[in-house]
Enzyme design. Structure first.
Site, PDB file in Angstrom:
ATOM      1  CE  LYS A 178      -3.935   2.056   2.537  1.00 57.32           C
ATOM      2  NZ  LYS A 178      -4.920   2.037   3.825  1.00 57.32           N
ATOM      3  CB  SER A 182      -8.669   0.986   5.799  1.00 57.03           C
ATOM      4  OG  SER A 182      -9.506   2.379   5.229  1.00 57.03           O
ATOM      5  CB  SER A 189      -8.309   3.769   2.592  1.00 59.00           C
ATOM      6  OG  SER A 189      -7.328   3.091   3.695  1.00 59.00           O
TER       7      SER A 189
HETATM    8  N1  GLN Z   1     -13.318   4.666   5.595  1.00 54.98           N
HETATM    9  C1  GLN Z   1     -12.944   5.289   6.974  1.00 54.98           C
HETATM   10  C2  GLN Z   1     -12.589   6.712   6.888  1.00 54.98           C
HETATM   11  O1  GLN Z   1     -12.811   7.290   5.549  1.00 54.98           O
HETATM   12  C3  GLN Z   1     -11.798   4.452   7.466  1.00 54.98           C
HETATM   13  C4  GLN Z   1     -10.680   4.541   6.747  1.00 54.98           C
HETATM   14  C5  GLN Z   1      -9.519   3.904   7.252  1.00 54.98           C
HETATM   15  O2  GLN Z   1      -9.762   2.722   7.735  1.00 54.98           O
HETATM   16  N2  GLN Z   1      -8.069   4.242   6.878  1.00 54.98           N
HETATM   17  O3  GLN Z   1     -12.204   7.301   7.753  1.00 54.98           O
END
Ligand code: GLN
EC number: 6.3.5.7
Length: 491
Positions: A78, A182, A158
Site C-alpha cells: 500500500k 480500511s 481505503s
Molecule cells: N472509511 C474510514 C474513513 O474514511 C476508514 C478509513 C481507514 O480505515 N483508513 O475514515
C-alpha cells in the site's frame, strides 16, 4: 504448469521449497498479470526491476537452503508504507514525488523474511475513504462485477488497491492499513481475507499517519492461512513506535485447523440494523450456524454504545488527522506552490495539494479541537470511545471468545454511486468496523457468500486483545464452509 498466479501463498511456498518453480518465474507471472490489469488501476507504481532483483536474491538464498518464512513470495505494498528509494505518496498530490530515505518497519520485516516487492498500491488519499475514490491517481476497479453488468464497482477503501490486486491475482498478498475499516471493508468487497490486528501489534513506524490512536497495519490475502503467514512477519515489537507492544509474536499459522469446540461466540443485537439487506442477515445467520456446527456456542450479547461509534469516530479520526497533516506545509515534503510569503506558501500548497475529502477532514478536525468546541465534541467523543471499549470488555468478561458480525452493510457499489451529495452516506459503510478501532481490538473479515447479484459478502470476527489466533481458527471454519471465490476475468 498451472498458472502460477492462481496459487495461494501457502501453495507457492511449497512449490518454491520443492523447486517446482523459481521465485523469478513466480514474480514474472505476477508482473505480466499486473501489466494486463492496468485498467483496474490497483498499482500506482510498478517496480519490475527491483522485483526481479529481489526474486533472484530469494532464489539464491533458497538454493543455499536459507529459506525465510516468505522467501520469494511477490507482494504489493500500500502506498502508505514508506519504501526506501521508492516513491511513496499516500496517493496525495501534496507528497508529489516524495522518495523516502528509510523503510517502514512492517515492510522491512517482510523483506527480512524474503518477500519480493512488485510495486506500490493505490489507496484513498491519506487512507481517508471507503471506496478508493479519493486517490490522486484516480479510482480503483473491483475485479468483481454484478452478474450481467459491465458497471465497474469500487473495491472498498481505503486499501482498495491492495484488495483489488489480491482478488485479481496480481500479487500473492498485500500490506494494508485500517483506521476505521480500511482492511476489512475492502476485503469483504473483493472476497479476500483481511485482518486488522490489535492496536500495538504491528509497528506504525514509517507508515503515513492518519489517526495515530486508531491506525494499524495488517495483511490482505487470498486465504485465512495466507493472512496468518503474512501477519507473522508484519507483527512484532519496535522500539521506534512507542505504542508498539512487546509481546512475542505467535506462530499464527499453527492456529489454522485448531478446534473451536466450546468457544463462545457473541452475536451483538445492536448490529441488526433497520433496513439492512435480508441477504446480509441471512449470511450472518449462516456464519453463526457454521461456527455452531464446528462446536462453538452462540450467545446473544449487547454492545449498547454501538450507535454512537460512527459519530464519535468521525470526530476522533479527523481531529488526529488535522494534527498529523499539519506537517504538509510545502516546506518539508513534496509539493510547493509559489507564494509571496510564508503564510501564502502554506495556504497555496495545502489548498492545491489536498483533495476535497482530506480538506473536509482537516477542517472538521480543526473545528472540533478548537477552544470552545473541544469539550463539546472532542472530549465527549473520547468519553464515548471509553464506553465503546467497555461494552466489549463486559462481553469478554462473560467468557465470550469472539464476536461475529457482518463486515459491511452492503456489497460493493458502483464508482461514483455513493457519497456525492452527502459524505455521511459513504461514512455509513464503516458502521460495523469502526467500533473495533475505537476499542483497539483485532478484527478479521472472511469471504462468506454472495448476494443475489453475484457479489461477494464478508463476515467479521472481533477478538480479545492479542488473541488473533482465535480469529484465524474461527475464520478458517467459515472459509471451509463458505468456500473460496474468484472473480471471472474481464480485464
Ligand atoms: N472509511 C474510514 C474513513 O474514511 C476508514 C478509513 C481507514 O480505515 N483508513 O475514515
Amino acid at each position: 504448469m498451472t498458472d502460477l498466479t492462481s496459487l495461494t501463498l501457502a501453495e507457492a511456498r511449497k512449490g518454491l521449497a520443492d523447486k517446482t518453480f523459481t521465485s523469478l518465474e513466480l514474480t514474472d507471472a505476477h508482473l505480466s498479470a499486473i501489466e494486463k490489469a492496468r485498467v483496474l488501476n490497483a498499482f500506482v507504481l510498478e517496480t519490475p526491476d527491483q522485483a526481479r532483483n529481489m526474486a533472484r536474491e530469494a532464489d539464491a538464498n533458497i538454493a543455499r537452503g536459507e529459506v525465510g518464512p516468505l522467501a520469494g513470495i511477490p507482494l504489493g505494498i500500500k502506498d502508505l508504507f514508506a519504501t526506501k528509494g521508492v516513491r511513496t505518496t499516500a496517493c496525495s498530490k501534496i507528497l508529489g514525488n516524495f522518495v523516502p530515505t528509510y523503510e517502514s518497519t512492517v515492510t522491512s520485516q517482510l523483506w527480512r523474511d524474503g518477500a519480493v516487492m512488485l510495486g506500490k498500491l493505490n489507496n484513498d488519499e491519506f487512507a481517508m475513504g471507503s471506496a478508493n475514490e479519493t486517490s490522486c491517481f484516480g479510482p480503483v476497479g473491483n475485479p468483481w462485477r454484478r452478474e450481467g453488468s459491465n458497471t465497474t464497482l469500487v473495491p472498498g477503501g481505503s486499501s482498495g488497491g491492495s484488495a483489488s490486486a489480491v482478488a485479481a491475482l496480481l500479487c500473492m498478498g498485500a500490506t494494508a492499513t485500517d483506521t476505521g475499516g480500511s482492511i476489512r471493508q475492502p476485503a469483504a468487497f473483493t472476497a479476500t481475507v483481511g485482518i486488522k490486528p490489535t492496536y500495538g501489534r504491528c509497528s506504525r513506524w514509517g507508515i503515513v499517519a492518519f489517526a495515530s490512536s486508531l491506525d494499524q497495519a495488517g495483511p490482505i490475502a487470498r486465504s485465512v492461512r495466507d493472512a496468518a503467514m503474512l501477519l507473522r512477519s508484519m507483527a512484532g515489537h519496535d522500539p521506534k513506535d512507542t505504542t508498539s507492544v512487546d509481546i512475542a509474536v505467535p506462530d499464527y499459522e499453527a492456529a489454522i485447523g485448531k478446534s473451536v469446540k466450546g468457544m463462545k461466540i457473541g452475536i451483538p443485537r445492536e448490529y441488526r440494523l433497520d433496513g439492512m439487506p435480508a441477504e446480509i442477515e441471512k449470511l450472518w445467520e449462516a456464519g453463526a450456524q457454521w461456527l455452531k456446527a464446528a462446536g462453538a456456542e452462540l450467545v446473544e450479547v449487547s454492545l449498547p454504545h454501538t450507535k454512537y461509534a460512527l459519530p464519535a469516530y468521525y470526530i476522533v479520526a479527523p481531529a488526529e488527522a488535522s494534527s498529523n497533516l499539519a506537517r504538509y506545509d510545502g516546506v518539508r515534503y513534496g509539493l510547493r506552490e509559489p507564494a509571496k510569503n510564508i503564510t501564502e506558501l502554506y495556504e497555496n500548497t495545502r489548498a492545491s495539494g489536498f483533495g476535497a475529502e482530506v480538506r473536509r477532514r482537516v477542517m472538521i478536525g480543526t473545528y472540533v479541537l478548537s477552544a470552545g468546541y473541544y469539550d463539546a465534541y472532542y472530549l465527549r467523543a473520547q468519553k464515548v470511545r471509553t464506553l465503546i471499549k467497555k461494552d466489549f470488555e463486559d462481553c469478554f468478561a462473560k467468557g465470550v471468545n469472539a464476536i461475529l458480525t457482518p463486515a459491511t452493510p452492503s456489497a460493493a457499489f458502483g464508482i461514483g454511486e455513493k457519497g456525492g451529495a452527502d459524505p455521511v452516506e459513504m461514512y455509513l459503510n464503516d458502521i460495523f468496523t469502526v467500533t473495533v478501532n475505537m476499542a483497539g481490538l483485532p478484527g478479521i473479515a472472511v469471504p462468506s457468500g454472495k448476494d443475489s447479484q453475484g457479489l461477494p459478502l464478508g463476515l467479521q470476527l472481533i477478538g480479545r486483545p492479542f488473541e488473533e489466533e482465535t480469529l484465524f481458527s474461527l475464520g478458517e471454519v467459515i472459509e471451509q464452509a463458505a468456500g473460496r471465490f474468484t472473480p471471472a476475468r474481464w480485464w
